[in-house]
Design a protein around this motif. Structure first.
Motif, PDB file in Angstrom:
ATOM      1  N   ARG A  62       0.824  -1.202   0.000  1.00 57.65           N
ATOM      2  CA  ARG A  62       0.000   0.000   0.000  1.00 57.65           C
ATOM      3  C   ARG A  62       0.865   1.262   0.000  1.00 57.65           C
ATOM      4  N   ASN A  63       2.031   1.209   0.627  1.00 63.24           N
ATOM      5  CA  ASN A  63       2.888   2.384   0.614  1.00 63.24           C
ATOM      6  C   ASN A  63       3.580   2.589  -0.723  1.00 63.24           C
ATOM      7  N   ARG A  64       3.963   1.506  -1.389  1.00 57.80           N
ATOM      8  CA  ARG A  64       4.523   1.631  -2.741  1.00 57.80           C
ATOM      9  C   ARG A  64       3.478   2.227  -3.691  1.00 57.80           C
ATOM     10  N   VAL A  65       2.271   1.703  -3.658  1.00 64.61           N
ATOM     11  CA  VAL A  65       1.227   2.181  -4.563  1.00 64.61           C
ATOM     12  C   VAL A  65       0.843   3.616  -4.215  1.00 64.61           C
ATOM     13  N   ASN A  66       0.740   3.925  -2.926  1.00 63.74           N
ATOM     14  CA  ASN A  66       0.401   5.292  -2.517  1.00 63.74           C
ATOM     15  C   ASN A  66       1.422   6.293  -3.047  1.00 63.74           C
ATOM     16  N   ARG A  67       2.701   5.987  -2.915  1.00 64.73           N
ATOM     17  CA  ARG A  67       3.745   6.896  -3.402  1.00 64.73           C
ATOM     18  C   ARG A  67       3.598   7.119  -4.902  1.00 64.73           C
ATOM     19  N   LEU A 126      -5.697  -2.337  -7.903  1.00 63.42           N
ATOM     20  CA  LEU A 126      -5.109  -1.315  -8.767  1.00 63.42           C
ATOM     21  C   LEU A 126      -4.017  -1.869  -9.681  1.00 63.42           C
ATOM     22  N   LEU A 127      -3.618  -3.119  -9.444  1.00 64.31           N
ATOM     23  CA  LEU A 127      -2.640  -3.762 -10.326  1.00 64.31           C
ATOM     24  C   LEU A 127      -3.305  -4.535 -11.460  1.00 64.31           C
TER      25      LEU A 127
END
Length: 217
Positions: A62-67, A126-127
């Motif tokens: 979630r942090n990778r996607v959020n960034r 989202l992927l």
């Protein structure tokens, strides 16, 4: 005598475990009530042991996607009309639900709270292919810098879905004793390595899955 006592315990537990669920463990134990009860406890303990590697993956993803979303749509991407149109009605509903939960608990409404409140299902969705190339075209390896060159959005999505499906099974307290748990553990840790090898190396010594596997009744 011990089996008589354990069989009596099983009968007392049936109303709160269910015939179907206790039957799964009795069958796996060859109808030995003592082993069935030990398998039940072991199943719970090994599921608990998966919490660390799975939550490590979930938080990292979630942090990778959020960034990545911040780079594309700004800090408040969850309010960005372009993103919301791209995301579609179901994902927009997920965000609305998260916003409502944050307001209900009186927390500060910011991106950190949104990221923490949205489900693993939101981030993994989202992927999916439908968001390519809008989100990921030419950007996948920038968003996931540790993803091996031979891995694609499709393979990353498939792996995340596998971990999410397994996570849901464990989180809903389902029997996992018939699964190849070492294979699931390897898949989870490989995904964590794709997301951040430093985190994978930090977490790995604290994971107890392999130890508990050796203790299976």
């Amino acid at each position: 005598m011990a089996n008589v006592v354990q069989q009596s315990l099983i009968e007392q537990l049936r109303p709160v475990i269910s015939d179907e669920r206790i039957g799964t463990y009795l069958t796996a134990a060859g109808f030995d009530p003592d082993r069935a009860l030990r398998l039940y406890i072991w199943n719970a303990l090994v599921g608990e042991a998966f919490h660390l590697p799975v939550q490590s993956v979930e938080v990292a993803l979630r942090n990778r996607v959020n960034r990545h979303l911040v780079e594309l749509f700004g800090q408040q991407w969850w309010q960005n009309d372009t993103f919301l149109r791209l995301a579609g009605r179901k994902r927009a509903t997920d965000i609305e639900t998260a916003l409502r939960r944050i307001r209900n608990r009186g927390a500060v409404l910011d991106t950190g709270q949104i990221v923490a409140t949205l489900s693993f299902g939101f981030w993994s969705s989202l992927l999916q292919k439908r968001y390519n190339p809008a989100l990921w075209g030419g950007r996948l390896h920038a968003a996931f810098p540790d993803l091996p060159p031979n891995q694609t959005r499709a393979t990353l999505s498939q792996r995340v879905k596998r971990v999410a499906d397994f996570r849901n099974r464990v989180w809903h307290h389902e029997p996992i004793l018939k699964m190849d748990l070492l294979a699931e553990y390897s898949a989870i840790m490989e995904l964590l390595n794709w997301l951040c090898p430093i985190k994978a190396g930090w977490v790995r010594p604290h994971c107890r899955v392999a130890t508990l596997m050796r203790q299976k009744p």
